[in-house]
Write an enzyme that holds these catalytic residues in place. Structure first.
Site, PDB file in Angstrom:
ATOM      1  N   ARG A  63       0.845  -1.198   0.000  1.00 50.14           N
ATOM      2  CA  ARG A  63       0.000   0.000   0.000  1.00 50.14           C
ATOM      3  C   ARG A  63       0.877   1.244   0.000  1.00 50.14           C
ATOM      4  NH1 ARG A  63      -4.643  -1.782   4.452  1.00 50.14           N
ATOM      5  NH2 ARG A  63      -5.219  -3.735   3.397  1.00 50.14           N
ATOM      6  N   ARG A  75       2.517   1.130  10.268  1.00 50.18           N
ATOM      7  CA  ARG A  75       1.951   1.507   8.970  1.00 50.18           C
ATOM      8  C   ARG A  75       3.073   1.471   7.927  1.00 50.18           C
ATOM      9  NH1 ARG A  75      -2.956   3.798   8.359  1.00 50.18           N
ATOM     10  NH2 ARG A  75      -2.995   4.358  10.560  1.00 50.18           N
ATOM     11  N   GLU A  98      -6.230  -0.930  15.796  1.00 52.07           N
ATOM     12  CA  GLU A  98      -6.833  -1.890  14.873  1.00 52.07           C
ATOM     13  C   GLU A  98      -5.837  -2.962  14.450  1.00 52.07           C
ATOM     14  OE1 GLU A  98      -8.022  -2.220  10.213  1.00 52.07           O
ATOM     15  OE2 GLU A  98      -7.939  -0.211  11.093  1.00 52.07           O
ATOM     16  N   SER A 124     -10.137  -5.884  10.387  1.00 53.90           N
ATOM     17  CA  SER A 124     -11.455  -5.378  10.011  1.00 53.90           C
ATOM     18  C   SER A 124     -12.181  -6.497   9.295  1.00 53.90           C
ATOM     19  CB  SER A 124     -11.351  -4.167   9.085  1.00 53.90           C
ATOM     20  OG  SER A 124     -10.996  -3.005   9.784  1.00 53.90           O
ATOM     21  N   ARG A 144       1.058  -6.123  12.742  1.00 59.36           N
ATOM     22  CA  ARG A 144       0.442  -5.540  13.939  1.00 59.36           C
ATOM     23  C   ARG A 144       0.362  -6.559  15.065  1.00 59.36           C
ATOM     24  NH1 ARG A 144      -3.647  -0.670  12.256  1.00 59.36           N
ATOM     25  NH2 ARG A 144      -2.222   0.271  10.751  1.00 59.36           N
TER      26      ARG A 144
END
Length: 426
Positions: free
Chosen positions: A262, A277, A349, A352, A391
């Site tokens: 990403r 990130r 987070e 999801s 994460r």
């Protein structure tokens, strides 16, 4: 993607759903575009009818010896054919305008999704586990001694730039152990079929899962026109693109452990320290394809499968229901699982899980044949992280750190670590 016929019949409901997403009314402009397309189609049909009629009249004129009349009709038919040819090209353009307008609109939230503009309006559903109490001040993951030795941001930056990390030694093995543990659990205990998918995909695949055309800036594209996957959701969901499935084959549950890529274009200045990130990271993805009647139950099941990883790792977490304004573009309802990070003194987070209804299926033309029915229906698709490996690595480092900088390896990971119980600080 939406059915324009449904929007015509439910314009007020559609605009109300878009308002919950923070958008102005859309139905009127969409219907006007479709009116233009429909009027053009009607004119083409009239032209085709006149062409057919004139073609029949040519024979009659010739039969009566009216050569001049026959020639006039032949000339008329030729003009109509050219007009139809040009009109069909215009029709394709008008259809594309309608499709383009629909394709940049987000999915409609379910009725029980909380209203709100952003993450501040998300609703906590439950908390599981008790955060560990420390007799020292816990550090963030990149400050823990063992992690300082196991992560090299400098070496990664020299070869790749910012938002990359080089993991080495036992730290690299710990990341691999987490990924292996996740994929093993999802396949052996939760019934997901493991898939090793392509990491490069075409435009059509990203359009099908709704990353394109709206979010191209968040993706990496090769010079040959293919895209690096931002998540294995893309190839896993596209497994059914253009297919007609039997209802007996549903639900279809698949999983993959892959690197993800990403650009993080919209996160400038956020989480710049550490590995929270990154441009490149590993994730265990979960995808389900099912019937409309079972999709909400499948969402609960998928969320539970993701939660089980954290339970076995002994990590405290909470489950949040995302507000309409914070959900992803293609979702109708989303649960975020947030793991406790003592170094940040916050829940962050780690997964999801979303149900998309038939939103992606319409874009991919993915359908199934209901038992006992003649017609076809669009499938419902779901996706979730089970989990984000990087994460999870952060969570293990921060929750299992010792005052001397060493890290205790959670018991469930020790078989993947050759029996190692502790990663020592350098």
């Amino acid at each position: 993607m939406f059915d324009i016929k449904w929007i015509r019949d439910n314009a007020a409901a559609f605009d109300a759903a878009m308002a919950r997403r923070g958008l102005p009314p859309q139905a009127g402009a969409l219907i006007a575009l479709d009116d233009e397309r429909r009027a053009h189609v009607a004119s083409l049909q009239d032209a085709q009818e006149r062409r057919n009629a004139a073609s029949k009249e040519i024979g009659k004129a010739k039969a009566t010896g009216d050569d001049a009349g026959a020639q006039a009709l032949i000339d008329e038919v030729a003009k109509i054919k050219q007009a139809i040819h040009d009109g069909e090209e215009a029709e394709r353009g008008l259809t594309a305008k309608v499709v383009d307008a629909l394709s940049v609109l987000p999915n409609m939230p379910l009725d029980d999704v909380p209203d709100g503009a952003d993450e501040s309006d998300n609703v906590e559903l439950r908390r599981v586990g008790t955060p560990r109490s420390f007799d020292f001040t816990p550090k963030e993951h990149f400050e823990v001694g063992a992690a300082e030795a196991g992560i090299s941001f400098e070496r990664a930056a020299r070869m790749s730039g910012a938002r990359f990390a080089l993991l080495q030694g036992q730290f690299a093995r710990l990341e691999r152990a987490l990924g292996q543990f996740m994929i093993d659990l999802q396949t052996t205990q939760h019934g997901y079929m493991e898939v090793s998918p392509p990491l490069l995909v075409r435009d059509e695949a990203l359009y099908g899962t709704s990353q394109l055309p709206k979010f191209s800036e968040d993706l990496f594209k090769t010079t040959e026109g293919r895209w690096l996957i931002p998540t294995a959701e893309v190839p896993l969901t596209n497994m059914v693109a253009g297919e007609t499935l039997a209802e007996a084959d549903l639900p279809m549950r698949v999983t993959a452990l892959t690197p993800c890529f990403r650009s993080e274009a919209g996160s400038a200045g956020r989480d710049v320290r550490g590995i929270l990130r990154q441009h490149q990271f590993w994730k265990c993805e979960l995808v389900s394809v099912t019937t409309p009647e079972n999709s909400l139950d499948e969402l609960e099941r998928m969320t539970g499968c993701a939660e089980e990883i954290l339970k076995k790792l002994g990590l405290a977490y909470r489950v949040m229901v995302l507000s309409a304004g914070d959900m992803g573009f293609g979702a109708r309802k989303t649960y975020d699982i947030e793991v406790w990070l003592p170094g940040q003194n916050a829940y962050r987070e780690i997964s999801s899980c979303s149900v998309c209804g038939d939103f992606q299926a319409r874009r991919m033309n993915a359908r199934y044949r209901p038992e006992g029915e003649k017609g076809l229906r669009f499938v419902h698709t779901l996706n979730g992280s089970g989990l984000a490996v990087g994460r999870a690595l952060i969570a293990v480092v921060e929750n299992y750190q010792n005052a001397d900088g060493s890290i205790i390896v959670p018991e469930v990971l020790r078989p993947y670590m050759g029996g190692t119980e502790t990663i020592e600080a350098a």
